[in-house]
Write a protein that holds these residues in place. Structure first.
Motif, PDB file in Angstrom:
ATOM      1  N   LEU A 256       9.514   9.704  -9.786  1.00  0.00           N
ATOM      2  CA  LEU A 256       9.190   8.278  -9.923  1.00  0.00           C
ATOM      3  C   LEU A 256      10.459   7.429  -9.838  1.00  0.00           C
ATOM      4  CD1 LEU A 256       6.942   6.207 -10.485  1.00  0.00           C
ATOM      5  CD2 LEU A 256       7.411   6.470 -12.923  1.00  0.00           C
ATOM      6  N   TYR A 257      11.532   7.886 -10.489  1.00  0.00           N
ATOM      7  CA  TYR A 257      12.808   7.173 -10.387  1.00  0.00           C
ATOM      8  C   TYR A 257      13.300   7.153  -8.940  1.00  0.00           C
ATOM      9  CZ  TYR A 257      13.834   6.206 -15.294  1.00  0.00           C
ATOM     10  OH  TYR A 257      13.822   5.694 -16.564  1.00  0.00           O
ATOM     11  N   SER A 258      13.088   8.245  -8.207  1.00  0.00           N
ATOM     12  CA  SER A 258      13.509   8.295  -6.804  1.00  0.00           C
ATOM     13  C   SER A 258      12.774   7.256  -5.974  1.00  0.00           C
ATOM     14  CB  SER A 258      13.263   9.697  -6.227  1.00  0.00           C
ATOM     15  OG  SER A 258      14.044  10.665  -6.879  1.00  0.00           O
ATOM     16  N   VAL A 259      11.473   7.079  -6.258  1.00  0.00           N
ATOM     17  CA  VAL A 259      10.684   6.073  -5.542  1.00  0.00           C
ATOM     18  C   VAL A 259      11.244   4.679  -5.811  1.00  0.00           C
ATOM     19  CG1 VAL A 259       8.409   4.986  -5.351  1.00  0.00           C
ATOM     20  CG2 VAL A 259       8.586   7.463  -5.482  1.00  0.00           C
ATOM     21  N   PHE A 260      11.537   4.394  -7.076  1.00  0.00           N
ATOM     22  CA  PHE A 260      12.067   3.073  -7.416  1.00  0.00           C
ATOM     23  C   PHE A 260      13.482   2.878  -6.872  1.00  0.00           C
ATOM     24  CE2 PHE A 260       8.647   3.050 -10.634  1.00  0.00           C
ATOM     25  CZ  PHE A 260       8.138   1.788 -10.371  1.00  0.00           C
ATOM     26  N   ASP A 261      14.279   3.953  -6.827  1.00  0.00           N
ATOM     27  CA  ASP A 261      15.605   3.849  -6.216  1.00  0.00           C
ATOM     28  C   ASP A 261      15.486   3.499  -4.737  1.00  0.00           C
ATOM     29  OD1 ASP A 261      16.956   4.339  -8.520  1.00  0.00           O
ATOM     30  OD2 ASP A 261      17.285   6.465  -8.145  1.00  0.00           O
ATOM     31  N   GLU A 262      14.509   4.102  -4.064  1.00  0.00           N
ATOM     32  CA  GLU A 262      14.278   3.783  -2.654  1.00  0.00           C
ATOM     33  C   GLU A 262      13.846   2.335  -2.501  1.00  0.00           C
ATOM     34  OE1 GLU A 262      11.150   4.944   0.927  1.00  0.00           O
ATOM     35  OE2 GLU A 262      11.314   6.238  -0.828  1.00  0.00           O
ATOM     36  N   LEU A 263      12.968   1.875  -3.393  1.00  0.00           N
ATOM     37  CA  LEU A 263      12.478   0.496  -3.334  1.00  0.00           C
ATOM     38  C   LEU A 263      13.605  -0.500  -3.583  1.00  0.00           C
ATOM     39  CD1 LEU A 263      10.045  -1.442  -3.153  1.00  0.00           C
ATOM     40  CD2 LEU A 263       9.689  -1.106  -5.600  1.00  0.00           C
ATOM     41  N   LEU A 264      14.525  -0.146  -4.486  1.00  0.00           N
ATOM     42  CA  LEU A 264      15.629  -1.042  -4.832  1.00  0.00           C
ATOM     43  C   LEU A 264      16.838  -0.893  -3.911  1.00  0.00           C
ATOM     44  CD1 LEU A 264      15.529  -0.651  -8.714  1.00  0.00           C
ATOM     45  CD2 LEU A 264      14.810  -2.647  -7.411  1.00  0.00           C
TER      46      LEU A 264
ATOM     47  N   THR B 176       0.831  -1.211   0.000  1.00  0.00           N
ATOM     48  CA  THR B 176       0.000   0.000   0.000  1.00  0.00           C
ATOM     49  C   THR B 176       0.862   1.256   0.000  1.00  0.00           C
ATOM     50  OG1 THR B 176      -1.715  -1.175   1.227  1.00  0.00           O
ATOM     51  CG2 THR B 176      -1.826   1.227   1.224  1.00  0.00           C
ATOM     52  N   TYR B 177       1.944   1.235   0.795  1.00  0.00           N
ATOM     53  CA  TYR B 177       2.824   2.398   0.916  1.00  0.00           C
ATOM     54  C   TYR B 177       3.424   2.771  -0.441  1.00  0.00           C
ATOM     55  CZ  TYR B 177       7.114   4.961   2.087  1.00  0.00           C
ATOM     56  OH  TYR B 177       8.128   5.871   2.130  1.00  0.00           O
ATOM     57  N   TYR B 178       3.969   1.789  -1.156  1.00  0.00           N
ATOM     58  CA  TYR B 178       4.605   2.088  -2.437  1.00  0.00           C
ATOM     59  C   TYR B 178       3.589   2.375  -3.538  1.00  0.00           C
ATOM     60  CZ  TYR B 178       9.283   1.174  -0.727  1.00  0.00           C
ATOM     61  OH  TYR B 178      10.459   1.254  -0.055  1.00  0.00           O
ATOM     62  N   ASN B 179       2.415   1.766  -3.471  1.00  0.00           N
ATOM     63  CA  ASN B 179       1.355   2.112  -4.426  1.00  0.00           C
ATOM     64  C   ASN B 179       0.963   3.574  -4.294  1.00  0.00           C
ATOM     65  OD1 ASN B 179       1.055  -0.302  -5.813  1.00  0.00           O
ATOM     66  ND2 ASN B 179      -0.434  -1.136  -4.374  1.00  0.00           N
ATOM     67  N   GLU B 180       0.840   4.026  -3.048  1.00  0.00           N
ATOM     68  CA  GLU B 180       0.474   5.423  -2.809  1.00  0.00           C
ATOM     69  C   GLU B 180       1.583   6.366  -3.258  1.00  0.00           C
ATOM     70  OE1 GLU B 180      -0.423   5.594   1.324  1.00  0.00           O
ATOM     71  OE2 GLU B 180      -2.438   4.729   1.109  1.00  0.00           O
ATOM     72  N   LYS B 181       2.852   5.975  -3.046  1.00  0.00           N
ATOM     73  CA  LYS B 181       3.974   6.819  -3.462  1.00  0.00           C
ATOM     74  C   LYS B 181       4.020   6.967  -4.981  1.00  0.00           C
ATOM     75  CE  LYS B 181       7.737   7.243  -1.347  1.00  0.00           C
ATOM     76  NZ  LYS B 181       8.581   8.243  -0.631  1.00  0.00           N
ATOM     77  N   VAL B 182       3.790   5.860  -5.688  1.00  0.00           N
ATOM     78  CA  VAL B 182       3.806   5.901  -7.154  1.00  0.00           C
ATOM     79  C   VAL B 182       2.648   6.746  -7.669  1.00  0.00           C
ATOM     80  CG1 VAL B 182       3.532   4.515  -9.241  1.00  0.00           C
ATOM     81  CG2 VAL B 182       5.035   3.711  -7.413  1.00  0.00           C
ATOM     82  N   THR B 183       1.477   6.589  -7.055  1.00  0.00           N
ATOM     83  CA  THR B 183       0.304   7.376  -7.466  1.00  0.00           C
ATOM     84  C   THR B 183       0.534   8.859  -7.201  1.00  0.00           C
ATOM     85  OG1 THR B 183      -1.122   5.494  -6.930  1.00  0.00           O
ATOM     86  CG2 THR B 183      -2.181   7.641  -7.177  1.00  0.00           C
ATOM     87  N   GLU B 184       1.184   9.156  -6.085  1.00  0.00           N
ATOM     88  CA  GLU B 184       1.402  10.546  -5.674  1.00  0.00           C
ATOM     89  C   GLU B 184       2.302  11.299  -6.651  1.00  0.00           C
ATOM     90  OE1 GLU B 184       3.679  12.898  -2.045  1.00  0.00           O
ATOM     91  OE2 GLU B 184       2.973  10.849  -1.731  1.00  0.00           O
ATOM     92  N   VAL B 185       3.346  10.643  -7.183  1.00  0.00           N
ATOM     93  CA  VAL B 185       4.273  11.347  -8.075  1.00  0.00           C
ATOM     94  C   VAL B 185       3.659  11.599  -9.441  1.00  0.00           C
ATOM     95  CG1 VAL B 185       6.266  10.409  -6.888  1.00  0.00           C
ATOM     96  CG2 VAL B 185       5.393   9.209  -8.871  1.00  0.00           C
ATOM     97  N   GLY B 186       2.657  10.820  -9.818  1.00  0.00           N
ATOM     98  CA  GLY B 186       1.980  11.037 -11.093  1.00  0.00           C
ATOM     99  C   GLY B 186       2.921  10.906 -12.278  1.00  0.00           C
ATOM    100  N   SER B 187       2.991  11.962 -13.099  1.00  0.00           N
ATOM    101  CA  SER B 187       3.803  11.919 -14.326  1.00  0.00           C
ATOM    102  C   SER B 187       5.192  12.516 -14.133  1.00  0.00           C
ATOM    103  CB  SER B 187       3.081  12.676 -15.452  1.00  0.00           C
ATOM    104  OG  SER B 187       2.844  14.023 -15.065  1.00  0.00           O
ATOM    105  N   ASN B 188       5.554  12.808 -12.874  1.00  0.00           N
ATOM    106  CA  ASN B 188       6.878  13.353 -12.598  1.00  0.00           C
ATOM    107  C   ASN B 188       7.904  12.213 -12.643  1.00  0.00           C
ATOM    108  OD1 ASN B 188       9.247  14.410 -11.394  1.00  0.00           O
ATOM    109  ND2 ASN B 188       8.042  15.938 -10.294  1.00  0.00           N
ATOM    110  N   ILE B 189       8.591  12.079 -13.780  1.00  0.00           N
ATOM    111  CA  ILE B 189       9.491  10.948 -14.003  1.00  0.00           C
ATOM    112  C   ILE B 189      10.657  10.970 -13.016  1.00  0.00           C
ATOM    113  CG2 ILE B 189      10.979   9.801 -15.671  1.00  0.00           C
ATOM    114  CD1 ILE B 189       8.028   9.613 -16.287  1.00  0.00           C
ATOM    115  N   LYS B 190      11.173  12.147 -12.716  1.00  0.00           N
ATOM    116  CA  LYS B 190      12.325  12.241 -11.812  1.00  0.00           C
ATOM    117  C   LYS B 190      11.964  11.712 -10.428  1.00  0.00           C
ATOM    118  CE  LYS B 190      15.887  15.476 -10.251  1.00  0.00           C
ATOM    119  NZ  LYS B 190      16.392  16.874 -10.318  1.00  0.00           N
TER     120      LYS B 190
END
Length: 688
Positions: free
Chosen positions: A380-388, A364-378
């Motif tokens: 979005l990459y930060s979210v995935f960097d945190e996940l990885l 749920t936490y990461y789904n909300e983070k991805v939804t929150e960034v929307g179309s901001n690619i930069k």
């Protein structure tokens, strides 16, 4: 034992795949406070960063040896960051077993942990031969050695000749197995922990008979009686930004500079050839800018040092998980007191509920983070960097002080470029033989920048902070009197570009080593240099870049097939162009040969004399060429490791990495190469 200290807690488990048990294993490490967790059958590959990130608490590191053939296998050690002088020992490759040898120090006691896994399908006889050779490599070790793992032999069965030979080998090396109870569901001892006979540190070995993370194997836990801090601590430095008044900082700083700048200039020899009068020396103005603003910023926001406890950060942790953990601990306590089937069932249900909640909450936490960034690619990459786990991969080699590391990195980066340059000699005796006849248009000098143009540049700039800056520029961006600061910076910029002089302080790069992917963090060659320059230097370069780019467009100097650092010329457009050409040739029945050329340390190996010749060939002359000569000369760099700096090193070649002008200067440097290809009828695409 002092209440502020504890013993080293160790564990061994055949996980039969870490991949689907990361949540349970992370919980186990945190709940039990495990410092050294040896794992066999990790089933991890070298690129499983996501699973490793899910497994690791922030207080630990992970070292592993993945299987280099087929699936399964692999061994690893989850190690607390409390230990120092950590390094992997490699003593050869063996086909009959997998191993990881990890050396580290706790206070002044040196340890060597060896985790071993023998695949059951491989020959026991071959294993005994290989393992005997393996142990010989550690015969003269002076540190405390522990060998643990899954040997896939019934170690309690002395009737088996292979087992007897194995035990004899260990005894001859003065090792004894501390495990004397069954370690798997088939009631055999497959897993073992060996230490030297008479070891004074080993104690409290427990085999968790009812531990069920692994389907077949049981968890083995033991202590080592060397004291560690009960909590992992580190010292941090920071500034209290709440005490910063950006309006006062700008007013005081600019006022003091205006008063002092009208004093006579001490740079007479430097400025005599440039007809610079009092109040026009950019060197003195930049020196004042740095000293005054850094002093005022230190007054408002002094550096504070604080000792903090490092904890596992779990942003998804909530009250529901906390309550479920309490119920699990209560159920476990009841089950330990009364070993009934019902208590066992209640404990398993409570434990599974905690694991289920953790998975659901993280999802749920990461789904909300991805939804929150929307179309901001930069973002979005930060979210995935945190996940990885890439956000916290700022690791450095162990065993050296910060100052030693900084100087070692500086020496390595400098020698790497020198080694590349010694393999070829630049010939500038025949200047630009392959340059085309560009339309005659000289570019002799830079125009001063207006305040409106500078404001536009300032707004679009990254406003990143460098150690060479007197204060972080983004902290005063919203100040109502920001125009006073911009006018002062504009004066510096215009003095630099009109007097053809870049202050030496703005030609110093601060380099931070950054680990490349998942390479060995102990090797210096596994790091790339990330260069950072002051904000003022970037603004000076931006003002030059706009005018230089306009000149290049007028004469059509940059090849049409050059991508990167140009509007509408990205990685995507470069790939599309290559694919389009290949498909077009294929449709025409032609044969295509694709050759890919990657230049090693390309920016660092640019020869300044050749670059100046190339700039002359495209019409840059006069004061503009003087500025570029001054910009490229007397550059230097320092390597920063945490808060320590290496000695300053000169940069005799290369265009500054991390600079605004660097990519365009390198594009000019490669213009001749593109025309060489064209003269020989070869189509080329540049991405630089």
């Amino acid at each position: 034992m002092d209440s502020s200290n504890r013993r080293i807690k160790c564990a061994l488990l055949n996980a039969q795949s870490v991949r689907n048990k990361t949540t349970e294993l992370r919980e186990l490490i945190c709940e039990q406070g495990i410092d050294v967790f040896a794992i066999t059958e990790t089933w991890l590959s070298a690129t499983d960063n996501l699973k490793i990130n899910e497994l690791l608490p922030d207080t630990h590191k992970f070292f592993h040896t993945p299987r280099n053939f087929g699936q399964g296998g692999g061994v690893g050690i989850v190690l607390s960051k409390t230990f120092t002088n950590v390094r992997i020992r490699v003593v050869g490759s063996f086909v009959s077993f997998e191993y990881l040898a990890l050396e580290f120090k706790a206070y002044n006691v040196q340890f060597l942990f060896l985790v071993v896994y023998r695949p059951p399908q491989l020959s026991k006889a071959t294993f005994l031969e290989d393992f005997s050779v393996f142990l010989d490599c550690f015969e003269n070790e002076k540190c405390n050695v522990y060998i643990c793992g899954d040997f896939n032999m019934w170690l309690e069965d002395y009737r088996d000749t292979n087992v007897k030979k194995y035990i004899d080998i260990m005894n001859n090396m003065n090792f004894v197995n501390k495990v004397n109870v069954f370690t798997c569901r088939s009631d055999h001892i497959l897993d073992a922990v060996f230490c030297f006979m008479g070891d004074n540190y080993f104690m409290n070995l427990i085999v968790e008979l009812d531990f069920s993370i692994s389907f077949y194997h049981k968890l083995i836990m033991f202590d080592i009686s060397v004291l560690l801090p009960s909590k992992l601590r580190t010292k941090i430095t920071f500034r209290n930004k709440r005490s910063l008044d950006s309006t006062v900082l700008i007013d005081v700083g600019v006022t003091v500079i205006e008063e002092k700048y009208n004093e006579p200039c001490g740079c007479t020899d430097l400025n005599s050839s440039r007809n610079i009068s009092v109040g026009e020396c950019v060197v003195c103005l930049v020196a004042l800018y740095f000293s005054v603003f850094s002093k005022e910023y230190d007054k408002m926001c002094p550096v504070v040092e604080k000792d903090i406890v490092i904890r596992d950060s779990s942003p998804w942790f909530n009250a529901a998980i906390r309550e479920a953990r309490k119920k699990r601990r209560l159920a476990e306590s009841r089950w330990h007191k009364r070993k009934t089937k019902r208590n066992r069932m209640l404990y398993v249900e409570a434990r599974n509920e905690v694991n289920r909640l953790l998975r659901d909450v993280k999802k749920t936490y990461y789904n909300e983070k991805v939804t929150e960034v929307g179309s901001n690619i930069k973002r979005l990459y930060s979210v995935f960097d945190e996940l990885l786990g890439k956000m916290k991969r700022h690791v450095l080699p162990d065993g050296r002080s910060e100052l030693e590391l900084a100087n070692e990195f500086a020496e390595f980066f400098e020698s790497k470029v020198a080694c590349l340059l010694c393999n070829f000699t630049a010939d500038v005796s025949c200047p630009y033989p392959y340059f085309p006849d560009f339309p005659f248009s000289k570019f002799l000098q830079f125009r001063p920048i207006s305040l409106d143009a500078y404001k536009t540049m300032f707004i679009s700039s990254g406003r990143s902070y460098c150690s060479n800056d007197p204060f972080p520029i983004n902290e005063v961006t919203d100040a109502p009197n920001i125009d006073r600061l911009l006018q002062l910076q504009l004066r510096i910029v215009n003095l630099s570009i009109t007097k053809s002089l870049v202050p030496s302080s703005e030609k110093v790069a601060i380099i931070k080593p950054s680990l490349k992917g998942s390479l060995d963090h102990q090797e210096l060659k596994s790091y790339r240099p990330i260069s950072n320059l002051s904000f003022l230097s970037k603004m000076i370069e931006t003002s030059v870049l706009d005018q230089l780019t306009q000149h290049l467009k007028v004469i059509g100097a940059i090849p049409e097939d050059q991508s990167a650092y140009r509007k509408f010329h990205s990685t995507e457009t470069a790939l599309c162009a290559v694919m389009n050409d290949l498909l077009g040739f294929s449709d025409d029945g032609k044969c295509s040969l694709l050759i890919l050329l990657d230049l090693s340390a390309a920016f660092d190996t640019v020869v300044h004399e050749v670059l100046i010749e190339d700039m002359t060939a495209i019409g840059i002359d006069g004061d503009a060429l003087k500025w570029f000569n001054n910009y490229l000369s007397n550059r230097s760099f320092k390597v920063k490791v945490k808060d320590r700096y290496s000695e300053s090193r000169k940069l005799t070649t290369g265009v500054p990495q991390g600079s605004v002008l660097g990519p365009v200067l390198f594009s000019i440097y490669t213009i001749e190469l593109s025309w060489i290809f064209k003269l020989h009828g070869v189509q080329c695409k540049f991405f630089c």
